[in-house]
Motif scaffolding. Structure first.
Motif, mmCIF file in Angstrom:
data_model
loop_
_atom_site.group_PDB
_atom_site.id
_atom_site.type_symbol
_atom_site.label_atom_id
_atom_site.label_comp_id
_atom_site.label_asym_id
_atom_site.label_seq_id
_atom_site.Cartn_x
_atom_site.Cartn_y
_atom_site.Cartn_z
ATOM 1 N N SER A 476 0.837 -1.204 0.000
ATOM 2 C CA SER A 476 0.000 0.000 0.000
ATOM 3 C C SER A 476 0.872 1.255 0.000
ATOM 4 C CB SER A 476 -0.895 0.029 1.235
ATOM 5 O OG SER A 476 -1.820 -1.028 1.244
ATOM 6 N N PRO A 477 0.446 2.307 -0.682
ATOM 7 C CA PRO A 477 1.175 3.579 -0.562
ATOM 8 C C PRO A 477 1.266 3.968 0.909
ATOM 9 C CG PRO A 477 -0.433 3.700 -2.341
ATOM 10 C CD PRO A 477 -0.689 2.402 -1.619
ATOM 11 N N PRO A 478 2.447 4.291 1.423
ATOM 12 C CA PRO A 478 2.594 4.565 2.855
ATOM 13 C C PRO A 478 1.652 5.635 3.388
ATOM 14 C CG PRO A 478 4.744 4.335 1.839
ATOM 15 C CD PRO A 478 3.748 4.330 0.721
ATOM 16 N N ALA A 479 1.358 6.643 2.557
ATOM 17 C CA ALA A 479 0.519 7.749 3.027
ATOM 18 C C ALA A 479 -0.900 7.303 3.357
ATOM 19 C CB ALA A 479 0.491 8.866 1.990
ATOM 20 N N GLU A 480 -1.330 6.160 2.842
ATOM 21 C CA GLU A 480 -2.685 5.695 3.148
ATOM 22 C C GLU A 480 -2.842 5.386 4.638
ATOM 23 O OE1 GLU A 480 -4.103 2.581 0.618
ATOM 24 O OE2 GLU A 480 -3.864 3.765 -1.219
#
Length: 606
Positions: A476-480
């Motif tokens: 997953s994109p870390p910012a999520e």
């Protein structure tokens, strides 16, 4: 006089017990340290090969060791040079007092380099203020195997899914070798003390190869006047389910031994430091039918006596709860579950001198006969331990009729007993539920949510293998992970739940894939209390949630003419945090915009 003697003797026994317990704990920690020396794989281990590393053409332009600051929204590839400026050797950031901030420093080289390590200076301002070096960390980011979301939930064969190498684990190892034609991220973080004066602080970060300094970078932190409370005071109901059974298996120690608890201690302390509110306990054996690599066992031993009565041994339950509280998790105890998968309940039958089980549906006479004696005895025990008021009988994702049967039995047997539920929203039962957590795709009526919150009832949401985004998979994109807390702030939720803090797979350091769900779904952190990019970004989001709440309160109570404008700007931005928005807008872009708004408001009102 005799009473005085008895009291002194009691205090003496208590002192002996405490000293003995501390001694046992110290011995356990010493034994673990010795074990670490013998088991180097826990400290330093060989990462998997990159399944997609055939094209190394981009390395032709790299000569020698390079370094540059990147960002925390990107998972940098190990087998390719990063797209960062090697001349960018300064990191400038902004933080409240008490806040943790972080970035990534990237190291890459065309040739192998041994014994890389990072050192740093204290940060100082022009007025003599200082952020001591103990509040700075620089840790190597590790790579492991991941897969893809694909169909989400459901059994999966590794060969049927795309496999990739991904950066996620954050290691505590002091130094590391850099192989030729590879990139190594370093997670740089600063925990700003709550008592440091506001101002601009500067310092240096140095990369050494052996005894030779090879890279020097600059760090600048602007500290605001605003103060973030300590994690124990964060008004965010974080509920990540802990799995002590996975820790015992991975470290090959006896379950509930002093060695086992010594391995658990840093994991739970790290979780408490993220604001965790809930202790996960299991009333019965396999409440989820053994769905994880390490099934949850019963923390309470059930014995059916020869005369038909019941006896309950709370030794393990008490030990686990008391230990978790010592580690800083003190708000709530969730007990799973009166509705396990298959409704099968195990116990020891004294007459048969063997383990036995029954299958009983909620609402049936057999179900009531099995659970009612326990509920009465359990409530009595909890009151004796002063735990009753913060304990819930917990359920998750069960059919509504089954939940109604269980809730009715609880409320008719021990009316004051709290109930928690993670699952779909059901109007019919929500009033009876103290801690209600609904799936991210569910909708709770606004009036219901406001009423629940006014009563102080935790009202949260969760994600699992169903949602492709926002989520916390290793791909997953870390910012999520940060975005999730902003979504909670937008919707009005009081927090977030995820079913697995550390339900580790067979080899969690090397391969995050699992037989049933997308990679990383079963755990957020790694053995030896290694944190992760996902977990650090989640904690970052919780900090933002707390800041949003504090700023809103400030603005609502302010008489300044600009307060209303700032409040509307903040609320307008928060309205963007609908899950559907992630279809066309990266979580990182939204978060970075939001942080700029928070900074502007902070500098105005503090």
């Amino acid at each position: 006089m005799m009473k005085f003697v008895y009291m002194n003797f009691a205090f003496f026994l208590l002192a002996v017990f405490v000293i003995s317990a501390c001694g046992h704990q110290k011995k356990a920690e010493i034994a673990i340290q010795a074990k670490k020396e013998n088991e180097k794989k826990y400290l330093s281990y060989e990462e998997p090969a990159d399944p997609d590393s055939t094209d190394l053409s981009e390395w032709h332009a790299v000569t020698g060791l390079k370094a540059g600051f990147g960002n925390v929204d990107t998972r940098y590839t190990r087998s390719q040079p990063p797209a960062v400026d090697p001349e960018n050797l300064s990191w400038t950031t902004y933080a409240w007092k008490g806040e943790r901030v972080h970035t990534q420093l990237l190291l890459w080289s065309d040739a192998a380099i041994d014994n890389l390590r990072v050192e740093w200076q204290s940060l100082k301002n022009a007025d003599g203020g200082e952020i001591s070096s103990e509040y700075l960390k620089a840790r190597f980011v590790r790579y492991l195997l991941t897969d893809e979301f694909a169909e989400g939930c459901g059994y999966r064969k590794p060969e049927d899914f795309k496999v990739a190498l991904v950066a996620d684990a954050i290691d505590e190892v002091g130094e590391m070798d850099l192989k030729a034609k590879t990139t190594r991220p370093i997670w740089v973080s600063v925990d700003v003390p709550r008592d440091v004066p506001a101002g601009s602080y500067q310092g240096k970060l140095m990369v050494y190869t052996g005894d030779q300094m090879a890279i020097e970078g600059a760090i600048s932190v602007t500290v605001a006047n605003a103060v973030l409370p300590s994690p124990s005071e964060w008004d965010y109901h974080l509920d990540l389910w802990q799995n002590p059974y996975a820790v015992a298996r991975f470290h090959d120690v006896a379950l509930w031994s002093e060695e086992h608890l010594a391995y658990m201690k840093p994991l739970l302390s790290m979780l408490a430091d993220a604001g965790q509110k809930v202790i996960t306990t299991s009333l019965i054996d396999k409440p989820w039918n053994g769905q994880t690599e390490d099934p949850f066992g019963a923390m309470i031993n059930w014995t059916k006596l020869e005369d038909g009565n019941w006896e309950y041994d709370y030794t393990i339950f008490d030990k686990w709860v008391a230990f978790s509280e010592q580690c800083g998790i003190t708000r709530q105890i969730n007990c799973y579950s009166m509705i396990p998968w298959g409704n099968k309940f195990f116990y020891f039958d004294q007459a048969k001198n063997s383990r036995d089980s029954i299958i009983a549906e909620p609402g049936s006479e057999a179900y009531a006969a099995h659970w009612k004696p326990f509920l009465l005895d359990f409530a009595k025990h909890l009151r004796e331990k002063n735990w009753f008021d913060k304990t819930t009988i917990a359920m998750d994702e069960r059919p509504m009729e089954a939940m109604q049967g269980a809730i009715n039995l609880v409320k008719s047997t021990v009316p004051e007993m709290k109930v928690s539920l993670a699952g779909a929203y059901h109007e019919e039962i929500q009033e009876a539920i103290y801690d209600l957590c609904i799936a991210s795709g569910e909708v709770m009526p606004k009036a219901v949510m406001e009423n629940r919150i006014s009563q102080g009832k935790p009202t949260t949401y969760y994600t699992c293998c169903v949602e492709p985004y926002p989520n916390n998979f290793t791909f997953s994109p870390p910012a999520e992970s940060t975005w999730q807390a902003w979504h909670a702030a937008h919707k009005g939720y009081t927090g977030y739940l995820r079913w697995a803090y550390n339900s580790w797979v067979k080899d969690p350091l090397l391969d995050s894939r699992f037989r049933s769900w997308p990679a990383g779904d079963t755990y957020m952190v790694y053995p030896e209390a290694r944190t992760s990019i996902r977990f650090e970004r989640m904690r970052e989001g919780i900090q933002d949630y707390v800041k949003i709440a504090l700023l809103r309160k400030k603005l609502e109570n302010s008489k300044e003419t600009t307060a209303g404008q700032h409040l509307e700007t903040l609320n307008e931005h928060l309205r963007k945090y609908e899950i559907s928005a992630l279809e066309n807008n990266a979580a990182g872009n939204m978060i970075n915009e939001g942080k700029s708004i928070l900074r502007k408001i902070s500098e105005t009102v503090y």
